[in-house]
Design an enzyme around this catalytic site. Structure first.
Site, PDB file in Angstrom:
ATOM      1  CG  ASN A  48      -1.891  -1.231   1.381  1.00  0.00           C
ATOM      2  OD1 ASN A  48      -2.015  -1.832   0.229  1.00  0.00           O
ATOM      3  ND2 ASN A  48      -2.445  -1.651   2.302  1.00  0.00           N
ATOM      4  CG  HIS A  52       3.795  -1.859  -4.891  1.00  0.00           C
ATOM      5  ND1 HIS A  52       2.821  -2.332  -4.834  1.00  0.00           N
ATOM      6  CD2 HIS A  52       4.883  -2.361  -5.393  1.00  0.00           C
ATOM      7  CE1 HIS A  52       3.084  -3.700  -5.411  1.00  0.00           C
ATOM      8  NE2 HIS A  52       4.326  -3.512  -5.380  1.00  0.00           N
TER       9      HIS A  52
HETATM   10  N1  APR Z   1     -10.436  -6.940   4.660  1.00  0.00           N
HETATM   11  C1  APR Z   1      -9.571  -7.588   4.198  1.00  0.00           C
HETATM   12  N2  APR Z   1      -9.203  -7.922   2.986  1.00  0.00           N
HETATM   13  C2  APR Z   1     -10.095  -7.235   2.012  1.00  0.00           C
HETATM   14  C3  APR Z   1     -11.319  -6.640   2.497  1.00  0.00           C
HETATM   15  C4  APR Z   1     -11.444  -6.468   3.861  1.00  0.00           C
HETATM   16  N3  APR Z   1     -12.434  -5.451   4.130  1.00  0.00           N
HETATM   17  N4  APR Z   1     -11.820  -6.049   1.358  1.00  0.00           N
HETATM   18  C5  APR Z   1     -11.305  -7.007   0.315  1.00  0.00           C
HETATM   19  N5  APR Z   1     -10.158  -7.409   0.791  1.00  0.00           N
HETATM   20  C6  APR Z   1      -9.156  -8.170  -0.214  1.00  0.00           C
HETATM   21  C7  APR Z   1      -9.860  -8.983  -1.475  1.00  0.00           C
HETATM   22  O1  APR Z   1     -10.499  -9.943  -1.197  1.00  0.00           O
HETATM   23  C8  APR Z   1      -8.367  -9.031  -2.357  1.00  0.00           C
HETATM   24  O2  APR Z   1      -7.917 -10.290  -1.893  1.00  0.00           O
HETATM   25  O3  APR Z   1      -8.258  -7.549  -0.491  1.00  0.00           O
HETATM   26  C9  APR Z   1      -7.526  -7.953  -1.689  1.00  0.00           C
HETATM   27  C10 APR Z   1      -7.467  -6.779  -2.664  1.00  0.00           C
HETATM   28  O4  APR Z   1      -6.503  -7.198  -3.708  1.00  0.00           O
HETATM   29  P1  APR Z   1      -6.093  -6.159  -4.677  1.00  0.00           P
HETATM   30  O5  APR Z   1      -7.217  -5.277  -5.099  1.00  0.00           O
HETATM   31  O6  APR Z   1      -5.549  -7.017  -5.820  1.00  0.00           O
HETATM   32  O7  APR Z   1      -4.928  -5.298  -3.994  1.00  0.00           O
HETATM   33  P2  APR Z   1      -3.606  -5.793  -3.900  1.00  0.00           P
HETATM   34  O8  APR Z   1      -3.353  -7.116  -3.786  1.00  0.00           O
HETATM   35  O9  APR Z   1      -2.894  -4.936  -2.648  1.00  0.00           O
HETATM   36  O10 APR Z   1      -2.796  -5.200  -5.288  1.00  0.00           O
HETATM   37  C11 APR Z   1      -1.484  -5.199  -5.249  1.00  0.00           C
HETATM   38  O11 APR Z   1      -1.412  -4.147  -7.292  1.00  0.00           O
HETATM   39  O12 APR Z   1      -2.470  -2.436  -8.449  1.00  0.00           O
HETATM   40  C12 APR Z   1      -1.253  -2.767  -7.648  1.00  0.00           C
HETATM   41  O13 APR Z   1       0.333  -1.567  -7.050  1.00  0.00           O
HETATM   42  C13 APR Z   1      -0.809  -1.761  -6.768  1.00  0.00           C
HETATM   43  O14 APR Z   1      -0.070  -2.301  -4.466  1.00  0.00           O
HETATM   44  C14 APR Z   1      -1.186  -2.751  -5.537  1.00  0.00           C
HETATM   45  C15 APR Z   1      -0.964  -4.110  -5.986  1.00  0.00           C
END
Ligand code: APR
Length: 229
Positions: A89, A106
């Site tokens: 994040n 990131h």
């Molecule tokens: N509590 C816990 N987890 C949650 C919640 C919640 N309230 N709401 C959603 N999630 C979960 C989703 O189920 C999913 O598995 O959070 C995850 C979010 O996944 P992504 O949207 O892919 O985010 P992330 O894994 O952080 O993406 C990684 O991708 O876009 C790039 O650089 C950006 O750092 C980011 C990287």
């Protein structure tokens, strides 16, 4: 026997309940914007105004948001454990929740740097939410967000690997584990560590993970409660 070491590996889901959007959930950021237009060096060269606007909007949301129970619980672990947070994040909610060691793989939305050559080391805290076209570094290059765009190197990846390879406990929260090299750091954690995944949806992890199918603001405090007993 020193304190046991916990590595928390977090993604956008840990900040979802603070009102900051995730990327790949339905309604996520990559549904509203396409990555090529706002989160790549090509996007920056083609349309710096649009990219600046995109990160200004996210910075504004971040500055107006607050840590949630998950961020505070992760910080509470420091009472009994040596805790390092490795996050994908770009928000500062782990720090504002009280975590003292945070690695941002990131980058950080609260920092800006020159868009000129070899600007990696020179970044500055962005006090108010809005960066303007015309905010330039001393060499005259436009200031850009201190974030890692798709296709750019992840400077902190080696640091993160060197931290996770001595973990006793690994807690993965709020990440779909879709993005590399970030997600790959889990391969460097000791196989005899204890692994937890906290996520309300199905995320594919190896069978040695203790999966807690719950939101971060519920699942993390409950796990922390257990670990602090
Ligand atoms: N509590 C816990 N987890 C949650 C919640 C919640 N309230 N709401 C959603 N999630 C979960 C989703 O189920 C999913 O598995 O959070 C995850 C979010 O996944 P992504 O949207 O892919 O985010 P992330 O894994 O952080 O993406 C990684 O991708 O876009 C790039 O650089 C950006 O750092 C980011 C990287």
């Amino acid at each position: 026997m020193g304190k046991q070491k916990i590595i928390v590996f977090s993604g956008a889901g840990v900040s979802a309940e603070s009102g900051l959007g995730t990327f790949r959930d339905s309604g996520g950021l990559w549904e509203k914007y396409n990555i090529e237009e706002v989160a790549t060096p090509e996007a920056w060269n083609k349309n710096p105004e649009m990219v600046t606007e995109f990160y200004n909007m996210r910075r504004k949301q971040c500055y107006e948001s607050k840590p949630n129970a998950a961020h505070f619980a992760i910080a509470k672990l420091e009472e009994k454990f040596n805790v390092e947070v490795i996050t994908q994040n770009i928000d500062d909610l782990h720090e504002r929740g009280g975590s003292s060691k945070v690695i941002h793989l990131h980058g950080e939305i609260s920092k800006v740097k020159s868009s000129g050559p070899n600007a990696e080391k020179k970044y500055f805290h962005q006090k108010n939410w809005e960066v303007k076209i015309g905010d330039k570094c001393e060499e005259g290059y436009q200031m850009r967000p201190h974030v890692v765009w798709f296709g750019e190197a992840v400077p902190m990846i080696d640091e993160a690997i060197s931290r996770i390879n001595s973990a006793d406990i690994v807690i993965v929260v709020g990440t779909s584990l879709n993005v590399y090299p970030a997600a790959g750091i889990l391969n460097y954690a000791p196989h005899n560590a204890k692994y937890y995944l906290i996520d309300p949806s199905e995320v594919s992890v190896p069978s040695y993970f203790n999966v807690i199918r719950d939101s971060a603001s519920k699942g993390v405090p409950e796990l922390v409660e257990k670990l602090l007993k």
